[in-house]
Motif scaffolding. Sequence first.
Motif, mmCIF file in Angstrom:
data_model
loop_
_atom_site.group_PDB
_atom_site.id
_atom_site.type_symbol
_atom_site.label_atom_id
_atom_site.label_comp_id
_atom_site.label_asym_id
_atom_site.label_seq_id
_atom_site.Cartn_x
_atom_site.Cartn_y
_atom_site.Cartn_z
ATOM 1 N N THR A 23 -5.220 13.746 -1.531
ATOM 2 C CA THR A 23 -3.845 12.481 -1.327
ATOM 3 C C THR A 23 -4.726 11.427 -1.994
ATOM 4 O O THR A 23 -6.024 11.532 -1.446
ATOM 5 C CB THR A 23 -3.309 12.905 0.108
ATOM 6 N N VAL A 24 -3.953 10.448 -2.851
ATOM 7 C CA VAL A 24 -4.288 8.874 -2.745
ATOM 8 C C VAL A 24 -3.552 7.828 -1.954
ATOM 9 O O VAL A 24 -2.236 7.874 -2.045
ATOM 10 C CB VAL A 24 -4.284 9.367 -4.103
ATOM 11 N N GLU A 25 -4.392 6.758 -1.522
ATOM 12 C CA GLU A 25 -3.635 5.744 -1.239
ATOM 13 C C GLU A 25 -3.784 4.307 -2.087
ATOM 14 O O GLU A 25 -5.141 3.905 -1.835
ATOM 15 C CB GLU A 25 -4.049 5.387 0.410
ATOM 16 N N VAL A 26 -3.026 3.753 -2.756
ATOM 17 C CA VAL A 26 -4.010 2.936 -3.095
ATOM 18 C C VAL A 26 -2.703 1.687 -3.162
ATOM 19 O O VAL A 26 -1.550 1.343 -2.679
ATOM 20 C CB VAL A 26 -2.607 3.381 -5.231
ATOM 21 N N TYR A 27 -3.091 0.145 -2.982
ATOM 22 C CA TYR A 27 -3.291 -0.920 -2.844
ATOM 23 C C TYR A 27 -3.072 -1.535 -4.067
ATOM 24 O O TYR A 27 -3.657 -2.075 -5.234
ATOM 25 C CB TYR A 27 -4.129 -1.320 -2.301
ATOM 26 N N PHE A 28 -1.948 -2.327 -4.355
ATOM 27 C CA PHE A 28 -1.060 -3.255 -4.975
ATOM 28 C C PHE A 28 -0.859 -4.272 -4.631
ATOM 29 O O PHE A 28 -0.770 -4.948 -3.997
ATOM 30 C CB PHE A 28 0.245 -2.281 -5.768
ATOM 31 N N GLU A 29 -1.599 -5.384 -5.417
ATOM 32 C CA GLU A 29 -2.101 -6.505 -6.123
ATOM 33 C C GLU A 29 -1.422 -7.229 -7.080
ATOM 34 O O GLU A 29 -1.820 -7.144 -8.320
ATOM 35 C CB GLU A 29 -3.091 -6.936 -5.919
ATOM 36 N N THR A 61 0.772 -1.146 -0.036
ATOM 37 C CA THR A 61 -0.280 0.087 0.465
ATOM 38 C C THR A 61 1.337 1.541 0.064
ATOM 39 O O THR A 61 1.881 1.585 1.385
ATOM 40 C CB THR A 61 -0.855 0.017 1.273
ATOM 41 N N LYS A 62 1.042 1.499 -1.031
ATOM 42 C CA LYS A 62 1.647 2.842 -1.516
ATOM 43 C C LYS A 62 0.461 4.644 -1.078
ATOM 44 O O LYS A 62 0.158 4.626 -1.872
ATOM 45 C CB LYS A 62 2.469 2.958 -2.649
ATOM 46 N N SER A 63 0.775 6.121 -0.363
ATOM 47 C CA SER A 63 0.205 7.064 -0.208
ATOM 48 C C SER A 63 0.693 7.863 -1.676
ATOM 49 O O SER A 63 2.602 7.812 -1.556
ATOM 50 C CB SER A 63 0.764 7.439 0.905
ATOM 51 N N TYR A 64 0.251 9.239 -1.862
ATOM 52 C CA TYR A 64 1.344 9.826 -2.912
ATOM 53 C C TYR A 64 0.164 11.785 -2.872
ATOM 54 O O TYR A 64 -1.435 11.388 -2.222
ATOM 55 C CB TYR A 64 0.176 9.625 -4.264
ATOM 56 N N TRP A 65 1.202 12.161 -2.640
ATOM 57 C CA TRP A 65 0.697 13.459 -2.505
ATOM 58 C C TRP A 65 0.825 14.427 -3.654
ATOM 59 O O TRP A 65 1.361 14.463 -4.532
ATOM 60 C CB TRP A 65 1.716 14.120 -1.689
ATOM 61 N N LEU A 66 -0.414 14.621 -3.922
ATOM 62 C CA LEU A 66 -1.219 14.915 -5.241
ATOM 63 C C LEU A 66 -0.969 16.939 -5.492
ATOM 64 O O LEU A 66 -1.829 17.310 -5.705
ATOM 65 C CB LEU A 66 -2.393 15.005 -5.443
#
Length: 279
Positions: free
Chosen positions: A91-97, A74-79
């Motif tokens: 901000t967006v948090e993305v889960y990678f599978e 899981t990674k967070s991004y500052w837009l």
Amino acid sequence: MRDFYDRVTRLLTEHVSFAVATIVKVGGSSPRDLGAKIIVFRAGTVEGTLGGGKLEAQVIRDALECLGRRSAATKSYWLSDEGLGMKCGGTVEVYFEPVTPAARLVIFGGGHVGRAIARLAPSAGFDVEVVDDRPEHLDAAAYPPGVRLRPTDPEFRDGFEPLSSEDYAVVVTRDAATDAALAGRHAPHCAYVGVMGSQAKRAYMERTLASTGISKQVFARVRCPMGVDIGADTPEEIAVSVVADLISLRASRRSSAAKAAGEASPRKTRATGKKRVVR
């Protein structure tokens, strides 16, 4: 959403590896809402969108890293200007599978040992095919559901998809010359080629294949006798030794792939355009 999961199912049946990236948390303004998903393939191509631009480009890079490692993240991004250089400000948090199909195991020969391996290997996570030129050895009642049965010619050349560097092959036909030919045909490119037999059979195969131009380096890839040495005697015991060998090699390949991906993509500290947070 059903179309998305139908597509995932089709990709798995086609033995395609990919990563699914899903927005699982949103703060403030962002290009897409909670639950938006994309599929990222090894080549970096994408199905779906998270809004394009710098966010999607960074998500693709991070998805490929997770796919290479075969591990979720899981990674967070500052837009923002200070983050990915965007103007959204949220901000967006993305889960990678990472999604990888079961390893393909092709068993050449549906005799006693071939059937025993085919019955055991699916429970260890292998996607099994049995190839034989004798219809009586391809009786579906003798195999677990899901094992694919492939009728072929006496030389075992047709009736199945070509094997790749990700595939495993077990050779247990009724003829030593056929075993040698299959080993020589698939050893140059398969992840594993195992042949049932003794050291005497190995010597015979090496001489036979050398006469056809197969180098010692290529033949060294052939495991004969195959399997872990546990004193196996019955077909069922041989199947245990072979599947144990396959599991060991699969684990080693995964570890090597994860290590290579980690060395190629050093992890940093925050998910901006320059650094990333990894949770």
